[in-house]
Motif scaffolding. Structure first.
Motif, short mmCIF file in Angstrom:
data_model
loop_
_atom_site.label_atom_id
_atom_site.label_comp_id
_atom_site.label_asym_id
_atom_site.label_seq_id
_atom_site.Cartn_x
_atom_site.Cartn_y
_atom_site.Cartn_z
N ARG A 130 -8.03 7.90 5.18
CA ARG A 130 -8.78 8.48 6.30
C ARG A 130 -7.93 9.51 7.04
O ARG A 130 -7.86 9.52 8.27
CB ARG A 130 -9.25 7.36 7.24
CG ARG A 130 -10.21 6.38 6.57
CD ARG A 130 -10.67 5.32 7.53
NE ARG A 130 -9.53 4.60 8.11
CZ ARG A 130 -8.88 3.62 7.49
NH1 ARG A 130 -9.22 3.28 6.25
NH2 ARG A 130 -7.88 2.98 8.08
N GLY A 131 -7.23 10.36 6.29
CA GLY A 131 -6.44 11.41 6.90
C GLY A 131 -5.09 10.97 7.40
O GLY A 131 -4.35 11.78 7.97
N ILE A 132 -4.71 9.71 7.22
CA ILE A 132 -3.42 9.18 7.66
C ILE A 132 -2.50 9.07 6.45
O ILE A 132 -2.86 8.47 5.44
CB ILE A 132 -3.58 7.81 8.35
CG1 ILE A 132 -4.42 7.97 9.63
CG2 ILE A 132 -2.22 7.21 8.68
CD1 ILE A 132 -4.81 6.67 10.27
N GLU A 133 -1.32 9.65 6.55
CA GLU A 133 -0.35 9.63 5.45
C GLU A 133 0.30 8.25 5.35
O GLU A 133 0.96 7.81 6.29
CB GLU A 133 0.71 10.71 5.71
CG GLU A 133 1.77 10.80 4.63
CD GLU A 133 2.84 11.81 5.00
OE1 GLU A 133 2.78 12.95 4.50
OE2 GLU A 133 3.73 11.46 5.81
N LEU A 134 0.12 7.58 4.22
CA LEU A 134 0.77 6.29 3.98
C LEU A 134 2.00 6.49 3.11
O LEU A 134 1.97 7.23 2.13
CB LEU A 134 -0.21 5.32 3.31
CG LEU A 134 -1.50 5.02 4.09
CD1 LEU A 134 -2.37 4.05 3.31
CD2 LEU A 134 -1.18 4.46 5.48
N LYS A 135 3.09 5.84 3.50
CA LYS A 135 4.37 6.02 2.82
C LYS A 135 4.70 4.84 1.92
O LYS A 135 4.32 3.70 2.19
CB LYS A 135 5.51 6.18 3.85
CG LYS A 135 5.48 7.49 4.62
CD LYS A 135 4.47 7.46 5.73
CE LYS A 135 4.56 8.71 6.61
NZ LYS A 135 3.45 8.75 7.58
N THR A 136 5.45 5.14 0.87
CA THR A 136 6.02 4.07 0.06
C THR A 136 7.25 3.53 0.79
O THR A 136 7.79 4.16 1.70
CB THR A 136 6.45 4.59 -1.31
OG1 THR A 136 7.54 5.51 -1.15
CG2 THR A 136 5.29 5.29 -2.02
N ALA B 46 8.12 1.90 11.06
CA ALA B 46 7.42 1.77 9.78
C ALA B 46 6.72 0.42 9.71
O ALA B 46 7.27 -0.60 10.14
CB ALA B 46 8.40 1.91 8.63
N VAL B 47 5.51 0.43 9.15
CA VAL B 47 4.75 -0.80 8.90
C VAL B 47 4.65 -0.97 7.39
O VAL B 47 4.20 -0.07 6.68
CB VAL B 47 3.34 -0.70 9.50
CG1 VAL B 47 2.56 -1.99 9.22
CG2 VAL B 47 3.39 -0.41 10.99
N HIS B 48 5.09 -2.11 6.87
CA HIS B 48 4.96 -2.38 5.44
C HIS B 48 4.45 -3.80 5.21
O HIS B 48 4.16 -4.52 6.17
CB HIS B 48 6.28 -2.11 4.70
CG HIS B 48 7.45 -2.88 5.24
ND1 HIS B 48 7.70 -4.18 4.90
CD2 HIS B 48 8.45 -2.51 6.09
CE1 HIS B 48 8.79 -4.60 5.51
NE2 HIS B 48 9.27 -3.61 6.25
N GLU B 49 4.33 -4.19 3.96
CA GLU B 49 3.68 -5.46 3.63
C GLU B 49 4.40 -6.67 4.21
O GLU B 49 3.79 -7.72 4.45
CB GLU B 49 3.59 -5.63 2.10
CG GLU B 49 2.67 -4.66 1.40
CD GLU B 49 3.33 -3.31 1.12
OE1 GLU B 49 4.48 -3.10 1.57
OE2 GLU B 49 2.70 -2.47 0.45
N ASP B 50 5.71 -6.55 4.48
CA ASP B 50 6.48 -7.70 4.94
C ASP B 50 6.84 -7.66 6.41
O ASP B 50 7.50 -8.57 6.91
CB ASP B 50 7.77 -7.81 4.11
CG ASP B 50 7.49 -8.01 2.63
OD1 ASP B 50 6.58 -8.80 2.31
OD2 ASP B 50 8.16 -7.36 1.80
#
Length: 269
Positions: A3-9, A240-244
């Motif tokens: 939705r226009g938001i860049e998601l980072k690895t 940063a927000v990530h899975e953990d």
């Protein structure tokens, strides 16, 4: 993109953390330089030298024509102050905003300080409450469903302290550009805000004033001041927000110290 938001690895987040630590060091150099009798240009030069020595690039310098490496805002100046020949005096309340780029990835952070370490009790309370709001917002991000949960946590601190977030100036997404979606307001807004999801990186930056929430931009077309002349404070981190979990990219400890009072342990990406 979501939705226009860049998601980072997570690998990209680790590069952003490298940029973030350089920003942290640049702000430490600027803090050390912000002594009575120093000009704001000298404070800016200390941050610029730190970024250059690390092999990074300033993301403020040249941004829409901005002429310096840092934004330095003094007393009634809220944000975007241009460093120059202004001489700092003991008791000045100064906010320093700084950013850096490493391998195309951005970091952005801000601090407030009182020149000479003294200052009025009112200024110290303003500065401390604004920093407290920063960490409340970061802590909220750890379990937030939507960005508005972060905004609510920040405004709650302002309400309890009797302070006001500056209307119209907000946090933001960050990544391959310094300013990206989504906006992260420092106050509750109507409507549904974006969902928080792994891969998001947000710059959370409360800006509080003692007086009213109204502001004006000076003739230099950058410096924002409180309309009633009351003093302002500004703090910022990139997270940063990530899975953990979450990780504060602009803090060498990932935010461990600031989050400890909230019972949250940051997790490295």
């Amino acid at each position: 993109m979501a939705r226009g938001i860049e998601l980072k690895t997570r690998e990209q987040m680790r590069v952003m953390a490298r940029a973030g630590v350089i920003v942290e060091r640049a702000l430490a150099a600027a803090r050390a330089a912000a002594v009575p009798g120093a000009t704001t240009a000298q404070v800016d030069a200390a941050a610029a030298a730190t970024i250059a020595d690390a092999g990074a690039t300033s993301n403020f310098l040249g941004y829409h024509g901005f002429p310096a490496t840092t934004c330095i805002s003094v007393n009634e100046e809220v944000v975007h102050g241009i460093p120059g020949d202004r001489v700092l005096a003991a008791g000045d309340l100064v906010s320093i905003d700084c950013g850096a780029i490493v391998d195309g990835w951005h970091g952005d952070s801000a601090i407030s300080l009182i020149v000479g370490g003294e200052g009025s009790a009112q200024d110290r309370a303003l500065m401390d409450a604004t920093e407290k709001a920063l960490w409340a917002g970061i802590a909220a991000l750890a379990s937030a469903r939507r960005v508005s949960d972060v905004s609510a946590a920040i405004e709650q601190v302002a309400d309890r302290a009797g302070l006001h977030p500056i209307e119209g100036y907000v946090g933001h997404g960050i990544g391959t550009a310094m300013h990206q979606g989504p906006d992260v307001p420092n106050y509750r807004v109507r409507g549904r805000s974006p969902r928080v999801e792994p891969g998001m990186c947000l710059a959370i930056e409360p800006m509080f004033v003692i007086g009213t929430d109204e502001s004006a931009t000076l003739a230099d077309e950058w410096t924002v001041v409180s309309l009633d002349g009351s003093r302002a404070a500004h703090w910022e981190h990139s997270i940063a927000v990530h899975e953990d979990g979450i990780w504060v990219l602009t803090a060498g400890d990932g935010g461990a110290r600031g989050l400890s009072t909230h019972g949250i342990v940051p997790v490295s990406p």
